[in-house]
Design an enzyme around this catalytic site. Structure first.
Site, PDB file in Angstrom:
ATOM      1  N   TYR A   1      11.728 -38.259  48.946  1.00  0.00           N
ATOM      2  CA  TYR A   1      10.874 -38.567  49.768  1.00  0.00           C
ATOM      3  C   TYR A   1       9.520 -39.585  49.470  1.00  0.00           C
ATOM      4  CZ  TYR A   1      12.721 -34.186  51.599  1.00  0.00           C
ATOM      5  OH  TYR A   1      13.062 -33.393  52.255  1.00  0.00           O
TER       6      TYR A   1
ATOM      7  N   GLU B   1      24.073 -33.725  54.321  1.00  0.00           N
ATOM      8  CA  GLU B   1      26.516 -34.072  54.606  1.00  0.00           C
ATOM      9  C   GLU B   1      26.518 -32.372  54.786  1.00  0.00           C
ATOM     10  OE1 GLU B   1      25.435 -35.387  49.673  1.00  0.00           O
ATOM     11  OE2 GLU B   1      26.398 -33.705  50.359  1.00  0.00           O
TER      12      GLU B   1
ATOM     13  N   TYR C   1      29.764 -31.003  44.562  1.00  0.00           N
ATOM     14  CA  TYR C   1      29.272 -32.040  45.580  1.00  0.00           C
ATOM     15  C   TYR C   1      27.951 -33.126  45.559  1.00  0.00           C
ATOM     16  CZ  TYR C   1      32.899 -29.601  47.739  1.00  0.00           C
ATOM     17  OH  TYR C   1      34.328 -29.288  48.609  1.00  0.00           O
TER      18      TYR C   1
ATOM     19  N   GLN D   1       9.716 -20.845  53.197  1.00  0.00           N
ATOM     20  CA  GLN D   1      11.188 -20.767  54.157  1.00  0.00           C
ATOM     21  C   GLN D   1      11.694 -19.668  53.217  1.00  0.00           C
ATOM     22  OE1 GLN D   1      13.435 -24.525  52.194  1.00  0.00           O
ATOM     23  NE2 GLN D   1      11.224 -25.197  53.326  1.00  0.00           N
TER      24      GLN D   1
ATOM     25  N   HIS E   1      13.972 -23.793  49.650  1.00  0.00           N
ATOM     26  CA  HIS E   1      15.193 -24.211  49.051  1.00  0.00           C
ATOM     27  C   HIS E   1      15.943 -22.696  48.937  1.00  0.00           C
ATOM     28  CE1 HIS E   1      14.893 -28.603  48.253  1.00  0.00           C
ATOM     29  NE2 HIS E   1      14.326 -28.251  49.951  1.00  0.00           N
TER      30      HIS E   1
END
Length: 362
Positions: free
Chosen positions: A258, A237, A247, A81, A145
């Site tokens: 998963y 979110e 958070y 990513q 991520h």
């Protein structure tokens, strides 16, 4: 076939593509440029030209009906990513010609989210003085991520979203930057009024923490920062970011792992913020804009978020926040970034189509 040629452009302001977008949504969706390979972010320059980043390390400038590759990108780790990710055109660009980028920064055998500053040449063809002004501390591995949205705060400081890099407990560890929103000055240093500045054993750049993988961020008309982040299986979110707030990831979540296993301790815990909105099932959100323009008067203050999983743009409105529309057309395939343009139109990047689109009322 993916094409990297200047001929893959359409003039701005053409009629919508003949896919029935107007009939379905009352919108006109026009292709602006096609042939991108994993496009990630859009930036608008004061001369009406447009920047588009590709995760593989290319930066393009769209101007005068042509597409030009901009040279001078520094060392980028293209892995999973990670790669060349967000671009920010700051408010003082006309004076400084400085651009800011987020990217996966090579760090020995691994990589971490980094922020670089560079100067765009007068002809818009090259970058000079590429300098990494901030990078997360080395130590993360894997290729997921990175977070990596960058927003200019009202006071000129920079907010940057950092994913937890797949290391879930690190998002609750203030000695690490994983899973946080950081706030830095233009030179990469943490401002003196950051919430954890001067506290032993903490990272002074952290503004908020307990995030999983925030890939969308935007300011509202009051100058408040909002972030949208990926959950696991459910629990994506939308969060209104407050200074020093936690958070919750991975202690609380509205999703599951998963595997189907429970995450943490449930959906709430004292001292941890609740999301303003969450999706279950997950939509895989990426890109966010909060509308303030004149073309869509009924959308004033609404949040628009791209979906990588369900191929639509979600529109959220109200207090409490709720999803009021899913804009789903043949163009909205894996929406990676979405921005309000200077003219009030909505621009978005489709990874699935490799195309930049402009959306206006029908």
């Amino acid at each position: 076939m993916i094409r990297h040629a200047a001929v893959c452009l359409f003039a701005l302001g053409l009629v919508a593509t003949p896919h029935g977008a107007q009939a379905q949504t009352g919108l006109s969706i026009t292709p602006v440029a096609e042939g991108f390979d994993a496009p990630w972010a859009i930036g608008f320059l004061p001369d009406d030209s447009i920047l588009v980043t590709e995760r593989g390390g290319r930066l393009w400038r769209l101007a005068d009906g042509m597409r030009h590759e901009i040279t001078g990108i520094g060392d980028v780790a293209v892995t999973g990513q990670g790669g060349l990710l967000d671009v920010l055109v700051p408010r003082d660009f006309a004076q400084t010609r400085a651009l800011y980028f987020t990217h996966a920064k090579p760090q020995g055998a691994g990589a971490g989210t980094g922020v670089a500053r560079a100067t765009l040449s007068e002809d818009g063809r090259s970058l000079t003085d590429w300098q990494v002004i901030w990078e997360m501390e080395p130590g993360s591995s894997g290729s997921r991520h990175f977070g990596s949205r960058i927003v200019e705060a009202p006071d000129g400081h920079l907010f940057v979203t950092i994913g937890e890099r797949g290391d879930r407990p690190s998002a609750q560890d203030l000695s690490r930057q994983n899973g946080s929103v950081i706030r830095i000055a233009r030179d990469g240093t943490p401002p003196a009024d950051n919430p954890f500045q001067g506290q032993g054993g903490t990272q002074p750049g952290i503004w908020s923490y307990g995030h999983r993988n925030p890939q969308g961020a935007a300011l509202d008309s009051q100058g408040r920062l909002w972030v949208v982040e990926h959950g696991a299986r459910g629990g994506d979110e939308v969060n209104l970011i407050e200074k020093g707030a936690n958070y919750g990831w991975p202690v609380i979540s509205y999703g599951t792992h998963y595997s189907g296993a429970k995450i943490g301790e449930g959906t709430s815990k004292p001292g941890m913020k609740q999301p303003a909105f969450y999706w279950d099932p997950s939509i895989a959100p990426s890109g966010m804009t909060i509308y303030t323009g004149a073309l869509f008067p009924d959308w004033q203050g609404d949040i628009l978020v791209g979906s990588l999983k369900f191929d639509h743009i979600a529109r959220l409105s109200g207090d409490p926040l709720r999803e009021v529309q899913e804009i789903s057309t043949p163009e909205t395939v894996r929406v990676r970034d979405i921005r309000q343009g200077p003219d009030g139109a909505i621009w978005f990047l489709s990874v699935g189509q490799g195309t930049l689109y402009r959306m206006t009322p029908d």
